[in-house]
Design a protein around this motif. Structure first.
Motif, PDB file in Angstrom:
ATOM      1  N   MET A   6      31.669  34.856  36.886  1.00  0.00           N
ATOM      2  CA  MET A   6      32.226  33.675  36.231  1.00  0.00           C
ATOM      3  C   MET A   6      31.480  32.431  36.704  1.00  0.00           C
ATOM      4  SD  MET A   6      36.177  32.663  35.747  1.00  0.00           S
ATOM      5  CE  MET A   6      36.567  31.938  37.333  1.00  0.00           C
ATOM      6  N   PRO A   7      30.737  31.789  35.787  1.00  0.00           N
ATOM      7  CA  PRO A   7      30.056  30.548  36.153  1.00  0.00           C
ATOM      8  C   PRO A   7      31.063  29.401  36.226  1.00  0.00           C
ATOM      9  CG  PRO A   7      29.754  30.972  33.822  1.00  0.00           C
ATOM     10  CD  PRO A   7      30.532  32.141  34.379  1.00  0.00           C
ATOM     11  N   ASN A   8      30.664  28.356  36.914  1.00  0.00           N
ATOM     12  CA  ASN A   8      31.503  27.150  37.011  1.00  0.00           C
ATOM     13  C   ASN A   8      30.996  26.162  35.970  1.00  0.00           C
ATOM     14  OD1 ASN A   8      33.306  25.299  38.103  1.00  0.00           O
ATOM     15  ND2 ASN A   8      31.866  24.547  39.629  1.00  0.00           N
ATOM     16  N   GLU A   9      31.840  25.677  35.121  1.00  0.00           N
ATOM     17  CA  GLU A   9      31.424  24.702  34.107  1.00  0.00           C
ATOM     18  C   GLU A   9      32.361  23.507  34.151  1.00  0.00           C
ATOM     19  OE1 GLU A   9      28.736  25.111  32.257  1.00  0.00           O
ATOM     20  OE2 GLU A   9      28.381  27.201  32.833  1.00  0.00           O
ATOM     21  N   THR A  10      31.799  22.307  34.114  1.00  0.00           N
ATOM     22  CA  THR A  10      32.617  21.101  34.027  1.00  0.00           C
ATOM     23  C   THR A  10      33.317  21.065  32.668  1.00  0.00           C
ATOM     24  OG1 THR A  10      30.965  19.972  35.344  1.00  0.00           O
ATOM     25  CG2 THR A  10      32.540  18.588  34.186  1.00  0.00           C
ATOM     26  N   ASN A  11      32.576  21.492  31.649  1.00  0.00           N
ATOM     27  CA  ASN A  11      33.080  21.529  30.283  1.00  0.00           C
ATOM     28  C   ASN A  11      32.240  22.538  29.518  1.00  0.00           C
ATOM     29  OD1 ASN A  11      30.889  19.793  30.697  1.00  0.00           O
ATOM     30  ND2 ASN A  11      31.297  18.614  28.849  1.00  0.00           N
ATOM     31  N   TRP A  12      32.828  23.204  28.532  1.00  0.00           N
ATOM     32  CA  TRP A  12      32.066  24.208  27.776  1.00  0.00           C
ATOM     33  C   TRP A  12      32.621  24.316  26.368  1.00  0.00           C
ATOM     34  CZ3 TRP A  12      34.436  29.222  26.825  1.00  0.00           C
ATOM     35  CH2 TRP A  12      35.661  29.407  27.484  1.00  0.00           C
ATOM     36  N   ILE A  13      31.776  24.885  25.502  1.00  0.00           N
ATOM     37  CA  ILE A  13      32.110  24.952  24.081  1.00  0.00           C
ATOM     38  C   ILE A  13      32.200  26.413  23.667  1.00  0.00           C
ATOM     39  CG2 ILE A  13      31.249  24.421  21.767  1.00  0.00           C
ATOM     40  CD1 ILE A  13      29.822  21.981  23.093  1.00  0.00           C
ATOM     41  N   LEU A  14      33.320  26.780  23.072  1.00  0.00           N
ATOM     42  CA  LEU A  14      33.530  28.154  22.634  1.00  0.00           C
ATOM     43  C   LEU A  14      33.353  28.179  21.117  1.00  0.00           C
ATOM     44  CD1 LEU A  14      36.667  30.218  23.745  1.00  0.00           C
ATOM     45  CD2 LEU A  14      35.277  30.736  21.771  1.00  0.00           C
ATOM     46  N   SER A  15      32.381  28.934  20.647  1.00  0.00           N
ATOM     47  CA  SER A  15      32.215  29.062  19.200  1.00  0.00           C
ATOM     48  C   SER A  15      32.992  30.277  18.724  1.00  0.00           C
ATOM     49  CB  SER A  15      30.734  29.230  18.839  1.00  0.00           C
ATOM     50  OG  SER A  15      30.643  29.644  17.495  1.00  0.00           O
ATOM     51  N   LEU A  16      34.074  30.020  17.999  1.00  0.00           N
ATOM     52  CA  LEU A  16      34.911  31.121  17.530  1.00  0.00           C
ATOM     53  C   LEU A  16      34.173  31.969  16.503  1.00  0.00           C
ATOM     54  CD1 LEU A  16      38.308  29.270  17.127  1.00  0.00           C
ATOM     55  CD2 LEU A  16      37.767  31.034  18.785  1.00  0.00           C
TER      56      LEU A  16
ATOM     57  N   TRP B 228      50.765  28.999  47.082  1.00  0.00           N
ATOM     58  CA  TRP B 228      50.247  28.139  46.004  1.00  0.00           C
ATOM     59  C   TRP B 228      48.772  27.815  46.222  1.00  0.00           C
ATOM     60  CZ3 TRP B 228      53.436  27.867  42.051  1.00  0.00           C
ATOM     61  CH2 TRP B 228      54.823  27.810  42.250  1.00  0.00           C
ATOM     62  N   SER B 229      48.239  28.092  47.442  1.00  0.00           N
ATOM     63  CA  SER B 229      46.845  27.750  47.732  1.00  0.00           C
ATOM     64  C   SER B 229      45.920  28.801  47.134  1.00  0.00           C
ATOM     65  CB  SER B 229      46.621  27.697  49.238  1.00  0.00           C
ATOM     66  OG  SER B 229      47.517  26.793  49.825  1.00  0.00           O
ATOM     67  N   PRO B 230      44.779  28.375  46.618  1.00  0.00           N
ATOM     68  CA  PRO B 230      43.879  29.349  45.984  1.00  0.00           C
ATOM     69  C   PRO B 230      43.060  30.130  47.002  1.00  0.00           C
ATOM     70  CG  PRO B 230      42.932  27.154  45.836  1.00  0.00           C
ATOM     71  CD  PRO B 230      44.280  26.995  46.499  1.00  0.00           C
ATOM     72  N   ASN B 231      42.545  31.270  46.575  1.00  0.00           N
ATOM     73  CA  ASN B 231      41.656  32.086  47.404  1.00  0.00           C
ATOM     74  C   ASN B 231      40.566  32.652  46.497  1.00  0.00           C
ATOM     75  OD1 ASN B 231      42.708  34.643  46.225  1.00  0.00           O
ATOM     76  ND2 ASN B 231      44.593  34.046  47.293  1.00  0.00           N
ATOM     77  N   ASP B 232      39.633  33.382  47.078  1.00  0.00           N
ATOM     78  CA  ASP B 232      38.580  34.014  46.265  1.00  0.00           C
ATOM     79  C   ASP B 232      39.170  35.228  45.553  1.00  0.00           C
ATOM     80  OD1 ASP B 232      36.593  32.222  46.916  1.00  0.00           O
ATOM     81  OD2 ASP B 232      35.628  33.515  48.410  1.00  0.00           O
TER      82      ASP B 232
ATOM     83  N   ASN C 112      34.238  39.812  44.526  1.00  0.00           N
ATOM     84  CA  ASN C 112      34.359  38.485  43.901  1.00  0.00           C
ATOM     85  C   ASN C 112      33.835  38.475  42.475  1.00  0.00           C
ATOM     86  OD1 ASN C 112      35.263  37.082  46.198  1.00  0.00           O
ATOM     87  ND2 ASN C 112      33.170  36.916  46.983  1.00  0.00           N
ATOM     88  N   PHE C 113      34.393  37.622  41.632  1.00  0.00           N
ATOM     89  CA  PHE C 113      33.755  37.341  40.332  1.00  0.00           C
ATOM     90  C   PHE C 113      33.322  35.879  40.225  1.00  0.00           C
ATOM     91  CE2 PHE C 113      37.566  35.457  38.392  1.00  0.00           C
ATOM     92  CZ  PHE C 113      38.597  36.077  39.105  1.00  0.00           C
ATOM     93  N   ALA C 114      33.932  35.000  41.011  1.00  0.00           N
ATOM     94  CA  ALA C 114      33.491  33.594  41.056  1.00  0.00           C
ATOM     95  C   ALA C 114      32.652  33.402  42.316  1.00  0.00           C
ATOM     96  CB  ALA C 114      34.696  32.671  41.063  1.00  0.00           C
TER      97      ALA C 114
ATOM     98  N   GLY D  58      33.656  31.729  48.345  1.00  0.00           N
ATOM     99  CA  GLY D  58      34.007  30.523  49.086  1.00  0.00           C
ATOM    100  C   GLY D  58      34.518  29.381  48.204  1.00  0.00           C
ATOM    101  N   SER D  59      34.452  29.556  46.869  1.00  0.00           N
ATOM    102  CA  SER D  59      34.897  28.473  45.970  1.00  0.00           C
ATOM    103  C   SER D  59      36.395  28.559  45.684  1.00  0.00           C
ATOM    104  CB  SER D  59      34.143  28.528  44.648  1.00  0.00           C
ATOM    105  OG  SER D  59      34.596  29.627  43.865  1.00  0.00           O
ATOM    106  N   ASN D  60      37.054  29.580  46.248  1.00  0.00           N
ATOM    107  CA  ASN D  60      38.469  29.822  45.929  1.00  0.00           C
ATOM    108  C   ASN D  60      38.683  29.908  44.416  1.00  0.00           C
ATOM    109  OD1 ASN D  60      39.253  29.899  48.616  1.00  0.00           O
ATOM    110  ND2 ASN D  60      39.579  27.689  48.710  1.00  0.00           N
ATOM    111  N   THR D  61      37.782  30.698  43.762  1.00  0.00           N
ATOM    112  CA  THR D  61      37.837  30.886  42.301  1.00  0.00           C
ATOM    113  C   THR D  61      37.844  29.516  41.608  1.00  0.00           C
ATOM    114  OG1 THR D  61      39.308  32.707  42.937  1.00  0.00           O
ATOM    115  CG2 THR D  61      38.820  32.501  40.612  1.00  0.00           C
ATOM    116  N   TYR D  62      36.925  28.643  42.079  1.00  0.00           N
ATOM    117  CA  TYR D  62      36.864  27.257  41.592  1.00  0.00           C
ATOM    118  C   TYR D  62      38.248  26.618  41.660  1.00  0.00           C
ATOM    119  CZ  TYR D  62      32.691  29.567  39.976  1.00  0.00           C
ATOM    120  OH  TYR D  62      31.559  30.353  39.942  1.00  0.00           O
TER     121      TYR D  62
END
Ligand SMILES: *[C@@H]1O[C@H](CO)[C@@H](O)[C@H](O)[C@H]1NC(C)=O
Ligand SMILES: *[C@@H]1O[C@H](CO)[C@@H](O)[C@H](O)[C@H]1NC(C)=O
Ligand SMILES: *[C@@H]1O[C@H](CO)[C@@H](O)[C@H](O)[C@H]1NC(C)=O
Ligand SMILES: *[C@@H]1O[C@H](CO)[C@@H](O)[C@H](O)[C@H]1NC(C)=O
Ligand SMILES: *[C@@H]1O[C@H](CO)[C@@H](O)[C@H](O)[C@H]1NC(C)=O
Ligand SMILES: *[C@@H]1O[C@H](CO)[C@@H](O)[C@H](O)[C@H]1NC(C)=O
Length: 449
Positions: free
Chosen positions: A298-308, A222-226, A244-246, A249-253
Motif C-alpha cells: 500500500m503506497p502512501n498518497e496525499t491525494n489520489w484519483i480513482l477512475s471507476l 485506539w493507537s495505530p500500529n503496523d 506488513n503491507f504499508a 514503522g508508519s503505523n499503517t500511515y
C-alpha cells in the motif's frame, strides 16, 4: 449512436477526472453538511451506487446510530439514513458499545444482513449482534446478539465468498482471531473455519483470484500500529506468516483497518485514523492496495484519483496553491490577514463569518479545463467542534465542514468538490454559515486540469 454514447462517456469521464480521495481530510456529507460519521465501517455496492455504513461518533464513543451514506464516485457522499438508532434500553440503548457494522447481501433470502460488535461500556459482554433489512440503507431490524460458538467477540467483519458462502471474522480476546462459517441465511454462526492464535483485531478479508488475503491490526487500543496481512488458498488454512503491507514503522500511515473492498477492480483499503479524545474528529484513510500474486503493498498518497470506468488509480493531479493572504484576494467585514506559524507563507485569513459576516474571496483561480474538481482547503480551527463555511464557487454554493486542528500549528485539510471553468476567472468566496465563525484559511490546492 454507439459512437455518440462512447463520446458522451469519454466526456463524462474527463469532466470527473480530478475528483480526489484525500485521506485524513474533513469529508463533508451533503444532506447533513457534517464530517461523515461512518467510522469502523465498510462499503457495499448496489447497482453501481456505493453505500458506506459505519459508526456515528458525533457524541463520543457510546452508541448513537449506525449511519449510511451513498455516492456514485466515492468522493461526493450524501447522508441517507440512520439504519439503527438509539433505543430507550437494551443492546442499542444508552451508554452501549455498537461497533464495526458490516453488511452483506444474502442472495437466497434477499435480505441485507448487518453484523456488529455489541458490548457494555466496559467491554465486558463481547458479543456479535445481527440485524436485517430489505434495502441496503433502510431501517434495519435488530435480531439478537450472542458469543459465537461460545467465544468472546469484539472487533468483527463479514466476508462473502465468491460462491455466496458467508463468514464472520471475529476477535476472541482469549484465543485469537477467528473465521467462523455462517448459516445459509447469514443470521447465525454454524462452525469454526480457522483460528489465528496470534493477537490480531480489526479484520478484513479480500479475495484475489484463488487467494484469500486477511488484513488485521495488532491490539493497541485506539493507537495505530503496523497492520499486517497473510494469505491462503483455503480459508481453513494453511495461512502464510503475517507481514506488513504499508511502510514499516508508519503505523499503517497512522490508521487501523476497517475494510478492504474492490471498487470496479481497484482494491481499496479503508482505514480509521482514530482521535480517541474526540472520536467524531477521526478521519478516513482510504488508499489503493496493490495486489500481485500473494503480495499486497500500500503506497502512501496525499491525494489520489480513482477512475471507476477504467478500474485504475493515479496519484493526485498537479495543482496551483493560491494563498489566502494574496493581495489579489478580497477581504470584507472584518476578515483579516494574520500570522499563522504552521501556515504556508506564515499567514492565514481569519475572522471569516461571525456576527460581522466577514468574507474572503479568492479571485483569478485558474483551470485549464471546465471540470468538476476536488479542491483541498488548508485551514485552522482551534475549537473542539466543527466549524462551517458557505463556499461559493462561480455562483454555486456549498456548505463545508472543517474539523478541529488539534495540534495547533499544522493546518488541517477539508475538501470541496466544485465546478471550475476553463480560464483564470474563477471566483471562490468563503463566508460564515448560520452566524458562526468559519475556520482560518491558509491556502487552497487547486488541480491544474
Ligand atoms: C451524548 O452522550 C451522553 C452520554 O451517553 C448523553 O448523556 C447525552 O444525552 C448525549 N447527547 C446527545 C446530544 O445525544
Ligand atoms: C438470532 O435470530 C436469528 C433469526 O431469527 C436466528 O436464526 C438466530 O438463531 C438467532 N441467534 C440467537 C443467538 O438467538
Ligand atoms: C479447505 O480445507 C478444509 C479443511 O482442511 C477442507 O475440508 C476443504 O475441502 C478445503 N477446501 C478446498 C476447496 O480445498
Ligand atoms: C514464519 O515465521 C516463523 C517464525 O518466525 C519462521 O520460523 C518461519 O520460517 C516463517 N515461515 C515462512 C514461510 O517464512
Ligand atoms: C504519508 O503521507 C502523508 C500526507 O502527505 C504525510 O503527512 C505522511 O508523513 C506520509 N507518511 C509516510 C510514512 O510517508
Ligand atoms: C453573510 O454573507 C454571505 C455572503 O455574502 C451571505 O450569503 C449571507 O447571507 C450573509 N449573512 C448574514 C447573516 O448577513
Amino acid at each position: 449512436m454507439f459512437y455518440l454514447i462512447l463520446l458522451l462517456a469519454c466526456l463524462l469521464e474527463a469532466a470527473l477526472a480530478s475528483l480526489q480521495i484525500v485521506p485524513g481530510a474533513t469529508w463533508t456529507a451533503s444532506g447533513i453538511n457534517q464530517h461523515i460519521q461512518a467510522h469502523g465501517g465498510g462499503i457495499v455496492e448496489v447497482d453501481s451506487v456505493f453505500y458506506w455504513m459505519g459508526e456515528n461518533k458525533l457524541n463520543g464513543s457510546a452508541f448513537q446510530s449506525i449511519n449510511c451514506y451513498s455516492s456514485t464516485d466515492l468522493v461526493q457522499w450524501t447522508f441517507v439514513n440512520e439504519v439503527l438508532t438509539l433505543q430507550a434500553s437494551g443492546d442499542l440503548g444508552p451508554n452501549r458499545v455498537v461497533e464495526r457494522p458490516h453488511a452483506m447481501y444474502n442472495d437466497a433470502t434477499g435480505k441485507y444482513v448487518l453484523w456488529m460488535h455489541i458490548d457494555s461500556s466496559s467491554y465486558g459482554e463481547a458479543r456479535a449482534g445481527v440485524a436485517i433489512s430489505d434495502t441496503i440503507c433502510g431501517d434495519y431490524t435488530y435480531l439478537n446478539a450472542s458469543q459465537p460458538l461460545g467465544f468472546q467477540s469484539r472487533d468483527l467483519n463479514v466476508f462473502k465468498d465468491t460462491d455466496g458462502t458467508g463468514y464472520l471474522l471475529t476477535e476472541d480476546r482469549v484465543n485469537g482471531l477467528r473465521i467462523d462459517l455462517l448459516s445459509d441465511d447469514y443470521l447465525s454462526v454454524v462452525s469454526p473455519t480457522h483460528l489465528y492464535v496470534e493477537d490480531y483485531e480489526a479484520p478484513a478479508i479480500y479475495k484475489s483470484g484463488d487467494t484469500y488475503f486477511m488484513f488485521a491490526s495488532y491490539l493497541s487500543g485506539w493507537s495505530p500500529n503496523d497492520n499486517q496481512y497473510c494469505t491462503a488458498t483455503n480459508l481453513s488454512g494453511p495461512w502464510s506468516n503475517w507481514t506488513n503491507f504499508a511502510t514499516a514503522g508508519s503505523n499503517t500511515y497512522n490508521s487501523q483497518t476497517a475494510a478492504v473492498v474492490s471498487i470496479n477492480g481497484v482494491v481499496m483499503y479503508m482505514g480509521d485514523r482514530w482521535h480517541s479524545t474526540n472520536l467524531m474528529t477521526s478521519t478516513y484513510i482510504w488508499l489503493p492496495l496493490e495486489i500481485s500474486g500473494t503480495t499486497a503493498t500500500m503506497p502512501n498518497e496525499t491525494n489520489w484519483i480513482l477512475s471507476l470506468s477504467s478500474g485504475t488509480w493515479t496519484p493526485g493531479p498537479s495543482e496551483t496553491t493560491p494563498e489566502a493572504e494574496a493581495s489579489s484576494n478580497v477581504l470584507t467585514n472584518g476578515a483579516v490577514k494574520q500570522t499563522c506559524t504552521g501556515c504556508s507563507g506564515g499567514e492565514s485569513v481569519g475572522y471569516i463569518g461571525g456576527s460581522a459576516n466577514g468574507t474572503l474571496t479568492f479571485t483569478g483561480i485558474s483551470s485549464t479545463v471546465s471540470t468538476t474538481t476536488t479542491i483541498r482547503v488548508h485551514h485552522e480551527n482551534g475549537d473542539s467542534t466543527q466549524r462551517y463555511a458557505v463556499v461559493t464557487v462561480n455562483g454555486v454554493e456549498k456548505i463545508v465542514a472543517f474539523l478541529p486542528t488539534t495540534d495547533g500549528n499544522t493546518p488541517g485539510t477539508s475538501i470541496l468538490t466544485v465546478p471550475l471553468l476553463k480560464g483564470n476567472s474563477n471566483v471562490i468566496e468563503f463566508a460564515g454559515y448560520d452566524g458562526g465563525w468559519a475556520p482560518d484559511i491558509d491556502r487552497l490546492m487547486v488541480p491544474v486540469s
